[in-house]
Every structure is written in structure tokens, then in C-alpha cells.
Write an enzyme that holds these catalytic residues in place. Structure first.
Site, PDB file in Angstrom:
ATOM      1  N   ARG A 163       0.822  -1.220   0.000  1.00 24.36           N
ATOM      2  CA  ARG A 163       0.000   0.000   0.000  1.00 24.36           C
ATOM      3  C   ARG A 163       0.857   1.272   0.000  1.00 24.36           C
ATOM      4  O   ARG A 163       0.493   2.286   0.600  1.00 24.36           O
ATOM      5  CB  ARG A 163      -0.925   0.055   1.230  1.00 24.36           C
ATOM      6  CG  ARG A 163      -1.971  -1.025   1.288  1.00 24.36           C
ATOM      7  CD  ARG A 163      -3.014  -0.814   0.194  1.00 24.36           C
ATOM      8  NE  ARG A 163      -4.201  -1.622   0.408  1.00 24.36           N
ATOM      9  CZ  ARG A 163      -4.327  -2.897   0.042  1.00 24.36           C
ATOM     10  NH1 ARG A 163      -3.333  -3.512  -0.563  1.00 24.36           N
ATOM     11  NH2 ARG A 163      -5.457  -3.544   0.263  1.00 24.36           N
ATOM     12  N   SER A 235     -10.874  -0.897   2.902  1.00 21.52           N
ATOM     13  CA  SER A 235     -10.113  -1.084   4.148  1.00 21.52           C
ATOM     14  C   SER A 235      -9.771   0.286   4.720  1.00 21.52           C
ATOM     15  O   SER A 235      -9.160   1.100   4.040  1.00 21.52           O
ATOM     16  CB  SER A 235      -8.806  -1.817   3.882  1.00 21.52           C
ATOM     17  OG  SER A 235      -9.058  -3.089   3.362  1.00 21.52           O
ATOM     18  N   GLU A 331      -5.258   3.464   6.522  1.00 15.43           N
ATOM     19  CA  GLU A 331      -4.914   3.338   5.119  1.00 15.43           C
ATOM     20  C   GLU A 331      -5.548   4.489   4.339  1.00 15.43           C
ATOM     21  O   GLU A 331      -5.040   4.924   3.315  1.00 15.43           O
ATOM     22  CB  GLU A 331      -5.435   1.995   4.580  1.00 15.43           C
ATOM     23  CG  GLU A 331      -4.747   1.575   3.316  1.00 15.43           C
ATOM     24  CD  GLU A 331      -5.675   1.007   2.270  1.00 15.43           C
ATOM     25  OE1 GLU A 331      -5.271   1.009   1.102  1.00 15.43           O
ATOM     26  OE2 GLU A 331      -6.789   0.577   2.609  1.00 15.43           O
TER      27      GLU A 331
HETATM   28  N1  EPU Z   1     -11.150 -11.327   9.544  1.00 16.48           N
HETATM   29  C1  EPU Z   1     -11.940 -11.468  10.664  1.00 16.48           C
HETATM   30  N2  EPU Z   1     -12.931 -10.564  10.908  1.00 16.48           N
HETATM   31  C2  EPU Z   1     -13.167  -9.527  10.086  1.00 16.48           C
HETATM   32  C3  EPU Z   1     -12.363  -9.366   8.931  1.00 16.48           C
HETATM   33  C4  EPU Z   1     -11.342 -10.281   8.680  1.00 16.48           C
HETATM   34  O1  EPU Z   1     -11.777 -12.413  11.446  1.00 16.48           O
HETATM   35  O2  EPU Z   1     -14.089  -8.758  10.365  1.00 16.48           O
HETATM   36  C5  EPU Z   1     -10.107 -12.325   9.246  1.00 16.48           C
HETATM   37  C6  EPU Z   1     -10.519 -13.191   8.065  1.00 16.48           C
HETATM   38  O3  EPU Z   1     -11.308 -14.277   8.464  1.00 16.48           O
HETATM   39  C7  EPU Z   1      -9.184 -13.632   7.511  1.00 16.48           C
HETATM   40  C8  EPU Z   1      -8.295 -12.443   7.771  1.00 16.48           C
HETATM   41  O4  EPU Z   1      -8.915 -11.676   8.819  1.00 16.48           O
HETATM   42  O5  EPU Z   1      -8.686 -14.721   8.238  1.00 16.48           O
HETATM   43  C9  EPU Z   1      -8.035 -11.591   6.538  1.00 16.48           C
HETATM   44  O6  EPU Z   1      -9.266 -11.070   6.036  1.00 16.48           O
HETATM   45  P1  EPU Z   1      -9.494 -10.766   4.473  1.00 16.48           P
HETATM   46  O7  EPU Z   1      -9.133 -11.933   3.659  1.00 16.48           O
HETATM   47  O8  EPU Z   1     -10.887 -10.240   4.332  1.00 16.48           O
HETATM   48  O9  EPU Z   1      -8.438  -9.667   4.100  1.00 16.48           O
HETATM   49  P2  EPU Z   1      -7.871  -8.399   4.856  1.00 16.48           P
HETATM   50  O10 EPU Z   1      -6.473  -8.695   5.236  1.00 16.48           O
HETATM   51  O11 EPU Z   1      -8.795  -7.982   5.944  1.00 16.48           O
HETATM   52  C10 EPU Z   1      -6.794  -7.266   2.756  1.00 16.48           C
HETATM   53  C11 EPU Z   1      -6.840  -5.960   2.021  1.00 16.48           C
HETATM   54  C12 EPU Z   1      -8.119  -5.871   1.199  1.00 16.48           C
HETATM   55  C13 EPU Z   1      -8.090  -7.003   0.188  1.00 16.48           C
HETATM   56  C14 EPU Z   1      -8.001  -8.341   0.959  1.00 16.48           C
HETATM   57  C15 EPU Z   1      -7.789  -9.509   0.030  1.00 16.48           C
HETATM   58  C16 EPU Z   1      -5.581  -4.403   3.369  1.00 16.48           C
HETATM   59  C17 EPU Z   1      -5.607  -3.185   4.235  1.00 16.48           C
HETATM   60  N3  EPU Z   1      -6.753  -4.860   2.957  1.00 16.48           N
HETATM   61  O12 EPU Z   1      -7.877  -7.291   3.684  1.00 16.48           O
HETATM   62  O13 EPU Z   1      -8.067  -4.627   0.479  1.00 16.48           O
HETATM   63  O14 EPU Z   1      -9.234  -6.991  -0.624  1.00 16.48           O
HETATM   64  O15 EPU Z   1      -6.851  -8.332   1.843  1.00 16.48           O
HETATM   65  O16 EPU Z   1      -6.496  -9.475  -0.481  1.00 16.48           O
HETATM   66  O17 EPU Z   1      -4.505  -4.900   3.077  1.00 16.48           O
HETATM   67  C18 EPU Z   1      -8.801  -2.366   0.427  1.00 16.48           C
HETATM   68  O18 EPU Z   1      -7.617  -2.045   0.448  1.00 16.48           O
HETATM   69  O19 EPU Z   1      -9.713  -1.515   0.410  1.00 16.48           O
HETATM   70  C19 EPU Z   1      -9.159  -3.778   0.479  1.00 16.48           C
HETATM   71  C20 EPU Z   1     -10.412  -4.182   0.512  1.00 16.48           C
END
Ligand code: EPU
Length: 336
Positions: A163, A235, A331
Site C-alpha cells: 500500500r 479497508s 490506510e
Molecule cells: N477477519 C476477521 N474478521 C473480520 C475481517 C477479517 O476475522 O471482520 C479475518 C478473516 O477471516 C481472515 C483475515 O482476517 O482470516 C483476513 O481477512 P481478508 O481476507 O478479508 O483480508 P484483509 O487482510 O482484511 C486485505 C486488504 C483488502 C483485500 C483483501 C484480500 C488491506 C488493508 N486490505 O484485507 O483490500 O481486498 O486483503 O487481499 O490490506 C482495500 O484495500 O480496500 C481492500 C479491501
């Protein structure tokens, strides 16, 4: 033709759905228009916006907001393996992804359904499902605001990381991006290791560019609010990266905590998980909350001001710090 409006309402220009008025709003559809506008010198406070999907306005903007409406996707060159595409900074991101997938060019498929525009993909190094836009960017063309000179940043000049790019650091606020060039592959290398992506792709009949795009769209639709229905900036926080011993100690206390080792040896934690554990999915706040299916997404429940969102975010950061000792960083680009 260059559009120049005074006292411009930015409500429809930010996906958070926050009201804010820009003193000046300038939209250009080619480099010449922008060069002509900047030619006489420009010393106003400035903000460059794309699709407004990563912005939080806390006040009216007492300066000039620029928006690129430079369109077009130009096939610069191709060989047996790859194509080079030079794309206008005002092209809608997902329309670019859809087009490249339809042409059989691989690279952007994991980045399907991300709101925003091409210029921001270079600033923000947008990433999802194991892929970052910066990996595919070979060149970023800009016009410097101070002296209206043209600049070229090659991939290595851009300093891409999670990012992050040079346009958020040393070159912040100094350039307006006009074109971004991507190298895409004619022999797609699929990246399906993230979460349940591979499983979804198999359900759709196996790895093709179209199936990966479809699977990513399905996963995102289930977890992330549609900007047309619920105001948010995707995010809101970055996933925190902590030293391995810190992650190990937290794992001892919270064995189900998701964690991902990074190339540097540090460990990336899931901000969404940390926030959910602090109980924010049950928050009773009237105007602001976190999204039911993804706690990393702060939402405007209706009528929120930028200040409401910022106060809410501060309370979230404080609670995560108190419970886990981990500092969350925003972010979203806060425009105060
Ligand atoms: N999780 C929870 N509770 C929640 C949300 C997430 O327990 O409310 C857990 C999920 O179960 C999973 C882990 O956290 O085990 C990761 O969650 P997720 O796969 O949804 O991805 P993220 O790390 O929360 C990042 C990016 C997203 C991107 C996804 C997929 C950042 C800041 N965000 O989210 O990007 O779509 O990975 O690659 O790195 C964005 O930047 O706007 C965005 C949506």
C-alpha cells in the site's frame, strides 16, 4: 475541454459519501489542458483525486482539487510473452481489469472489482488476493505541479511496497499522474493461494482469467460493501506488521489469530480480526460503524461527517492497542 468549477460539492466524488466543498475543482482530459492550466504557475493548496475511494474529508477543502479524465488504453508493444499497455490515469480501474481479462492478458485478474481509477493504482499500489498493481507497473508518467514539467518514473523509481509508493512519500503532492504503463502476460501465471480463492476458482471450472475474475468478484461482493449502497473507503486501516516474537506471543494468547509471515521475517496480522475481537461489529454508534462482514471496513451508516468517522477510528485504534498492544495505522487518506 478543461472543466473548472468553483465551490464544488465533493459528495459524489468520495465513496464515503461525506459532504465537503472544494474551493476549486479542475478536471482535465489530456496532458495539454493540464499543462496549459499549470503554465502560469500554481501555488494553491492542492489535492489530486481519482475515484475518491480512499479519501476521508474532514473539512471543506480550501484549495484546488484536480481530477484526471484522461482516458484510453494503448497497446504500446507486444511479443510472444507479454503486452505493454499505456493507460490514461482517469480510466476506471475495473473497466481496465475487465478489458484485459477479455483480451486474455493476465496479471490484473486478482485485482477485480476494486473501486477507483488507474492513477491511484500507482500511488496506492492497490493490492488484493496476493497481487499488487506495482508488480505489473513498468512506468508512471506525471506532470510536476511546481513547474509543469513532464516526468517519467520507471518501476524501480516508484519504491512500491505494501500500500505504498514514492507518490505517498518523497514525491507526495508534487505530481499529477497522467499515464500508467502495465506489462501483462499472454501466458497467465495464476496466483490462487490467498484464502479460499483456489476453491472458488475450482467450483467455477478451473483456472482461467475469466474464472479468477469471477471468483474474486464473488468473494469481494460477499465481504465488502458496494460503494453505491453503503459509504466506505474499503479497508480503513492497514494490516499491521509486527516482529515475529510479538506475533508469537499474541498467538500463545489467541491461537485462532490469523497471521502471515512476510518476506522480511516480520509477521502481518489481520486488522479486521483484531477489530472484530474488540467487539466493534456490535457498536451501537448511529452514524458510523464497521461492516458486518469485514470489520476492517468503516462504514457511513448515513449522515456521518468526516469528524464522526475520525473520532470512531480513534476509538477503534485505542481499543486494539489496549487489548493487543498493536498500533493500527490508517490506510485511508484523511484530508483535514
Ligand atoms: N477477519 C476477521 N474478521 C473480520 C475481517 C477479517 O476475522 O471482520 C479475518 C478473516 O477471516 C481472515 C483475515 O482476517 O482470516 C483476513 O481477512 P481478508 O481476507 O478479508 O483480508 P484483509 O487482510 O482484511 C486485505 C486488504 C483488502 C483485500 C483483501 C484480500 C488491506 C488493508 N486490505 O484485507 O483490500 O481486498 O486483503 O487481499 O490490506 C482495500 O484495500 O480496500 C481492500 C479491501
Amino acid at each position: 475541454m478543461l472543466k473548472h468549477s468553483k465551490k464544488y460539492q465533493l459528495l459524489s466524488r468520495n465513496t464515503f459519501g461525506i459532504e465537503a466543498v472544494a474551493e476549486n475543482f479542475v478536471e482535465f482530459s489530456n496532458e495539454e489542458e493540464l499543462l496549459a492550466f499549470l503554465d502560469g504557475g500554481f501555488d494553491d493548496k492542492l489535492l489530486v483525486i481519482g475515484g475518491g475511494s480512499n479519501l476521508l474529508f474532514v473539512n471543506d477543502f480550501h484549495g484546488t482539487v484536480f481530477h484526471s479524465a484522461i482516458k484510453g488504453v494503448e497497446l504500446v508493444s507486444e511479443d510472444n510473452e507479454s503486452v505493454l499497455l499505456r493507460v490514461g490515469s482517469g480510466v476506471n480501474w475495473d473497466e481496465l481489469v475487465e478489458y484485459t481479462v477479455s483480451q486474455g492478458w493476465g496479471g490484473l485478474e486478482n485485482l477485480s472489482a476494486i473501486p477507483g481509477e488507474v492513477g491511484a493504482s500507482a500511488v496506492q499500489n492497490v493490492g488484493a488476493y496476493g497481487r499488487e498493481a506495482g508488480e505489473l507497473i513498468t512506468k508512471v508518467e506525471t506532470i510536476a505541479i511546481a513547474d509543469a514539467s513532464k516526468h517519467i518514473f520507471l518501476h524501480d523509481d516508484c519504491d512500491f511496497s505494501y500500500r505504498h509508493s514514492i507518490f505517498k512519500a518523497a514525491e507526495k503532492g508534487k505530481h499529477i499522474i497522467t499515464y500508467v504503463t502495465y506489462r501483462l502476460s499472454k501466458q497467465p501465471q495464476f496466483k490462487l493461494a490467498y484464502g479460499n480463492l483456489n476453491e472458488k476458482v475450482e467450483e467455477l471450472g478451473g483456472a482461467t482469467l475469466a474464472n479468477v475474475r469471477k471468483a474474486v468478484c464473488m468473494i469481494r461482493n460477499a465481504k465488502l460493501p458496494a460503494p453505491s449502497e453503503i459509504g466506505s473507503a474499503g479497508s480503513f486501516f492497514m494490516n499491521p506488521v509486527v516482529p515475529a516474537p510479538v506475533a508469537d506471543a499474541l498467538k500463545q494468547r489467541y491461537p485462532s489469530m490469523p497471521s502471515y509471515p512476510t518476506a522480511s521475517g516480520d509477521v502481518k496480522l489481520s486488522a479486521g480480526w483484531l477489530i472484530e475481537q474488540c467487539g466493534w461489529k456490535q457498536s451501537p454508534h448511529e452514524h458510523v460503524g464497521v461492516y458486518q462482514h469485514q470489520a476492517l471496513v468503516v462504514i457511513n451508516r448515513g449522515g456521518a461527517t468526516g469528524r464522526d468517522v475520525l473520532d470512531f477510528a480513534a476509538a477503534v485504534v485505542k481499543s486494539v492497542k489496549e487489548k493487543f498492544g498493536v498500533e493500527l495505522c490508517m490506510e485511508v487518506n484523511v484530508i483535514a
